[in-house]
Design a protein around this motif. Sequence first.
Motif, PDB file in Angstrom:
ATOM      1  N   VAL A  83      -5.107 116.438 -83.226  1.00 13.67           N
ATOM      2  CA  VAL A  83      -5.993 115.678 -82.334  1.00 13.67           C
ATOM      3  C   VAL A  83      -5.184 114.713 -81.480  1.00 13.67           C
ATOM      4  O   VAL A  83      -5.422 114.562 -80.276  1.00 13.67           O
ATOM      5  N   ALA A  84      -4.196 114.055 -82.093  1.00  8.53           N
ATOM      6  CA  ALA A  84      -3.367 113.099 -81.361  1.00  8.53           C
ATOM      7  C   ALA A  84      -2.572 113.786 -80.252  1.00  8.53           C
ATOM      8  O   ALA A  84      -2.441 113.241 -79.144  1.00  8.53           O
ATOM      9  N   GLU A  85      -2.058 114.985 -80.538  1.00 14.09           N
ATOM     10  CA  GLU A  85      -1.321 115.730 -79.522  1.00 14.09           C
ATOM     11  C   GLU A  85      -2.234 116.118 -78.362  1.00 14.09           C
ATOM     12  O   GLU A  85      -1.854 116.055 -77.199  1.00 14.09           O
ATOM     13  N   GLU A  86      -3.449 116.508 -78.685  1.00 18.43           N
ATOM     14  CA  GLU A  86      -4.414 116.850 -77.642  1.00 18.43           C
ATOM     15  C   GLU A  86      -4.728 115.625 -76.791  1.00 18.43           C
ATOM     16  O   GLU A  86      -4.873 115.717 -75.570  1.00 18.43           O
ATOM     17  N   ALA A  87      -4.837 114.460 -77.454  1.00 21.13           N
ATOM     18  CA  ALA A  87      -5.132 113.226 -76.720  1.00 21.13           C
ATOM     19  C   ALA A  87      -4.011 112.881 -75.750  1.00 21.13           C
ATOM     20  O   ALA A  87      -4.255 112.387 -74.641  1.00 21.13           O
ATOM     21  N   LYS A  88      -2.762 113.163 -76.147  1.00 24.79           N
ATOM     22  CA  LYS A  88      -1.625 112.920 -75.258  1.00 24.79           C
ATOM     23  C   LYS A  88      -1.704 113.795 -74.008  1.00 24.79           C
ATOM     24  O   LYS A  88      -1.350 113.379 -72.908  1.00 24.79           O
ATOM     25  N   MET A  89      -2.194 115.014 -74.203  1.00 23.74           N
ATOM     26  CA  MET A  89      -2.268 115.962 -73.090  1.00 23.74           C
ATOM     27  C   MET A  89      -3.453 115.664 -72.175  1.00 23.74           C
ATOM     28  O   MET A  89      -3.332 115.669 -70.946  1.00 23.74           O
ATOM     29  N   SER A  90      -4.621 115.398 -72.773  1.00 28.33           N
ATOM     30  CA  SER A  90      -5.852 115.261 -71.977  1.00 28.33           C
ATOM     31  C   SER A  90      -6.172 113.821 -71.596  1.00 28.33           C
ATOM     32  O   SER A  90      -6.996 113.569 -70.715  1.00 28.33           O
ATOM     33  N   GLY A  91      -5.553 112.881 -72.266  1.00 25.32           N
ATOM     34  CA  GLY A  91      -5.800 111.474 -71.941  1.00 25.32           C
ATOM     35  C   GLY A  91      -6.647 110.762 -72.964  1.00 25.32           C
ATOM     36  O   GLY A  91      -6.273 109.719 -73.480  1.00 25.32           O
ATOM     37  N   THR A  92      -7.811 111.314 -73.297  1.00 24.57           N
ATOM     38  CA  THR A  92      -8.703 110.692 -74.282  1.00 24.57           C
ATOM     39  C   THR A  92      -9.430 111.770 -75.063  1.00 24.57           C
ATOM     40  O   THR A  92      -9.910 112.750 -74.487  1.00 24.57           O
ATOM     41  N   VAL A  93      -9.520 111.580 -76.378  1.00 23.67           N
ATOM     42  CA  VAL A  93     -10.301 112.465 -77.239  1.00 23.67           C
ATOM     43  C   VAL A  93     -11.236 111.607 -78.076  1.00 23.67           C
ATOM     44  O   VAL A  93     -10.823 110.585 -78.635  1.00 23.67           O
ATOM     45  N   ILE A  94     -12.503 112.008 -78.132  1.00 20.84           N
ATOM     46  CA  ILE A  94     -13.451 111.367 -79.047  1.00 20.84           C
ATOM     47  C   ILE A  94     -13.375 112.111 -80.371  1.00 20.84           C
ATOM     48  O   ILE A  94     -13.600 113.321 -80.432  1.00 20.84           O
ATOM     49  N   LEU A  95     -13.031 111.382 -81.422  1.00 18.32           N
ATOM     50  CA  LEU A  95     -12.897 111.975 -82.752  1.00 18.32           C
ATOM     51  C   LEU A  95     -14.013 111.475 -83.649  1.00 18.32           C
ATOM     52  O   LEU A  95     -14.084 110.282 -83.969  1.00 18.32           O
ATOM     53  N   LEU A  96     -14.902 112.382 -84.035  1.00 19.46           N
ATOM     54  CA  LEU A  96     -15.896 112.059 -85.048  1.00 19.46           C
ATOM     55  C   LEU A  96     -15.256 112.285 -86.409  1.00 19.46           C
ATOM     56  O   LEU A  96     -14.887 113.412 -86.752  1.00 19.46           O
ATOM     57  N   LEU A  97     -15.098 111.228 -87.169  1.00 19.43           N
ATOM     58  CA  LEU A  97     -14.484 111.320 -88.493  1.00 19.43           C
ATOM     59  C   LEU A  97     -15.550 111.070 -89.541  1.00 19.43           C
ATOM     60  O   LEU A  97     -15.958 109.928 -89.788  1.00 19.43           O
ATOM     61  N   ASP A  98     -16.022 112.164 -90.132  1.00 14.74           N
ATOM     62  CA  ASP A  98     -17.075 112.056 -91.140  1.00 14.74           C
ATOM     63  C   ASP A  98     -16.493 111.491 -92.432  1.00 14.74           C
ATOM     64  O   ASP A  98     -15.299 111.631 -92.708  1.00 14.74           O
ATOM     65  N   GLU A  99     -17.367 110.839 -93.215  1.00 10.69           N
ATOM     66  CA  GLU A  99     -16.945 110.196 -94.473  1.00 10.69           C
ATOM     67  C   GLU A  99     -15.744 109.288 -94.243  1.00 10.69           C
ATOM     68  O   GLU A  99     -14.758 109.307 -94.992  1.00 10.69           O
ATOM     69  N   VAL A 100     -15.811 108.480 -93.209  1.00  4.55           N
ATOM     70  CA  VAL A 100     -14.679 107.646 -92.815  1.00  4.55           C
ATOM     71  C   VAL A 100     -14.277 106.672 -93.922  1.00  4.55           C
ATOM     72  O   VAL A 100     -13.120 106.222 -93.984  1.00  4.55           O
ATOM     73  N   HIS A 101     -15.207 106.359 -94.833  1.00  2.00           N
ATOM     74  CA  HIS A 101     -14.871 105.460 -95.947  1.00  2.00           C
ATOM     75  C   HIS A 101     -13.872 106.094 -96.918  1.00  2.00           C
ATOM     76  O   HIS A 101     -13.290 105.403 -97.751  1.00  2.00           O
ATOM     77  N   ARG A 102     -13.652 107.415 -96.794  1.00  2.00           N
ATOM     78  CA  ARG A 102     -12.705 108.110 -97.672  1.00  2.00           C
ATOM     79  C   ARG A 102     -11.305 108.214 -97.044  1.00  2.00           C
ATOM     80  O   ARG A 102     -10.430 108.903 -97.571  1.00  2.00           O
ATOM     81  N   LEU A 103     -11.087 107.551 -95.948  1.00  2.00           N
ATOM     82  CA  LEU A 103      -9.806 107.623 -95.251  1.00  2.00           C
ATOM     83  C   LEU A 103      -8.717 106.958 -96.089  1.00  2.00           C
ATOM     84  O   LEU A 103      -8.811 105.770 -96.413  1.00  2.00           O
ATOM     85  N   ASP A 104      -7.663 107.718 -96.435  1.00  2.00           N
ATOM     86  CA  ASP A 104      -6.599 107.129 -97.255  1.00  2.00           C
ATOM     87  C   ASP A 104      -5.585 106.397 -96.365  1.00  2.00           C
ATOM     88  O   ASP A 104      -5.610 106.487 -95.138  1.00  2.00           O
ATOM     89  N   LYS A 105      -4.662 105.670 -97.014  1.00  2.00           N
ATOM     90  CA  LYS A 105      -3.738 104.805 -96.266  1.00  2.00           C
ATOM     91  C   LYS A 105      -2.820 105.597 -95.338  1.00  2.00           C
ATOM     92  O   LYS A 105      -2.511 105.153 -94.229  1.00  2.00           O
ATOM     93  N   THR A 106      -2.362 106.771 -95.762  1.00  2.00           N
ATOM     94  CA  THR A 106      -1.463 107.565 -94.931  1.00  2.00           C
ATOM     95  C   THR A 106      -2.135 107.960 -93.620  1.00  2.00           C
ATOM     96  O   THR A 106      -1.561 107.808 -92.529  1.00  2.00           O
ATOM     97  N   LYS A 107      -3.363 108.471 -93.714  1.00  2.00           N
ATOM     98  CA  LYS A 107      -4.094 108.868 -92.507  1.00  2.00           C
ATOM     99  C   LYS A 107      -4.449 107.650 -91.658  1.00  2.00           C
ATOM    100  O   LYS A 107      -4.400 107.687 -90.426  1.00  2.00           O
ATOM    101  N   GLN A 108      -4.806 106.560 -92.337  1.00  2.00           N
ATOM    102  CA  GLN A 108      -5.157 105.336 -91.625  1.00  2.00           C
ATOM    103  C   GLN A 108      -3.967 104.816 -90.824  1.00  2.00           C
ATOM    104  O   GLN A 108      -4.101 104.479 -89.641  1.00  2.00           O
ATOM    105  N   ASP A 109      -2.792 104.768 -91.458  1.00  2.00           N
ATOM    106  CA  ASP A 109      -1.590 104.271 -90.772  1.00  2.00           C
ATOM    107  C   ASP A 109      -1.241 105.141 -89.563  1.00  2.00           C
ATOM    108  O   ASP A 109      -0.755 104.641 -88.548  1.00  2.00           O
ATOM    109  N   PHE A 110      -1.502 106.446 -89.688  1.00  2.00           N
ATOM    110  CA  PHE A 110      -1.250 107.334 -88.552  1.00  2.00           C
ATOM    111  C   PHE A 110      -2.230 107.063 -87.408  1.00  2.00           C
ATOM    112  O   PHE A 110      -1.858 107.066 -86.231  1.00  2.00           O
TER     113      PHE A 110
END
Length: 428
Positions: A83-110
Amino acid sequence: MQQPLAYRMRPRTIDEVVGQQQLVGEGKIIRRMVDARMLSSMILYGPPGTGKTSIASAIAGSTNYAFRTLNAATDSKKDLQVVAEEAKMSGTVILLLDEVHRLDKTKQDFLLPHLESGRIILIGATTENPYITINPAIRSRTQIFEVKPLDETDIQSAIQTALLDKERGLGELPIQLDEDALLHLSRATNGDLRSALNGLELAARSTKPMEDGLIHLTLAIIEECVQRKALTHDKNGDAHYDVISAFQKSIRGSDVDAALHYLARLVEASDLASICRRLMVIGYEDIGLGNPAAAARTVNAVLAAERLGLPEARIPLADVVVDLCLSPKSNSAYTALDAAIADIRAGKAGEVPDHLRDSHYQGAKELKRGLDYQYPHNFEHAWVNQQYLPDKLKNETYYLPKETGKYEQALKQQYERIQNWKKHSPQK
């Protein structure tokens, strides 16, 4: 395989969102973001089927940004990198992240630097309270919006749209949906539009046409397809609210047998959501300071019922209904608050006294903010006679204690003790 009706009927633009007008209505916050194309990351929280994903897809459709969906619990950091690579190419990406409360530290830091740069507009969806379950680092970079259960009018409107839509809905089928069946479908799913639409589609696809070719959807068919019985087959549709009203009034009136009778009717209708919500209201509206422990036990019983589900949920529900019926009752606290709210709405708010104002900033001393404040803990009984209400309200009394339970009797004694101190102590 055809996608479910609820998926097909997701809104394509912000104008097609069902309900949630407090967020997407004209002049409201999300509508303003879309109109100004000034999107910021957000967290949408609320019960299932209330439109969190729909709002996200509608925002993307209205802004023409790329839209991607991931799940914080099951998708990996590698998926986020795509998703991040796509955002670099297109400018902006809307990311719906379901169950966002389950986001671990590694993904969060990224994610964090991409949120900071605005390349990724995060729309986190969760059924959990984000103020408790979501990491502060994510919370501080998002706006938090509560998504409410849809009311029956919203759901009926969405059902009618689905019945007429020949491209995405069921408009190609000759469906006749009875009025009482529509009413039950809009109520039995407790504000969950996804369940209502999928129940409708199951009914439509599984019912054989009559001789004239019509697919006739009756109340009995809808009851079977949503697995929830109607309280009664009344044409006026008042039974649902009548039974809930009688349930609360029976508990308020301390009639155990009547309360259990109406509880049984709600249990037989599998209306666990209405039971739990009503009991929470009763615990604080009708019992209140008469017995605060009973209100706390109500919360625990509701949590147990929701975890257990029916039929076992009836066990803690029966316990708490008997408890509430026979408990001392008081509405003094919330009626006092309502009286204060009435004054504010009538324009009687007044200025906060200078000695109570915030003094933790440069220049506060020159403005005489907080200078004469008396710290109660420095005085006997941790009390000092000083003015707290604004001048125009300084003689107002809102709280009128009752004596229906030992707890409020104790509060009343302390309240009267303080009033007596006021009479005999000069104001500081």
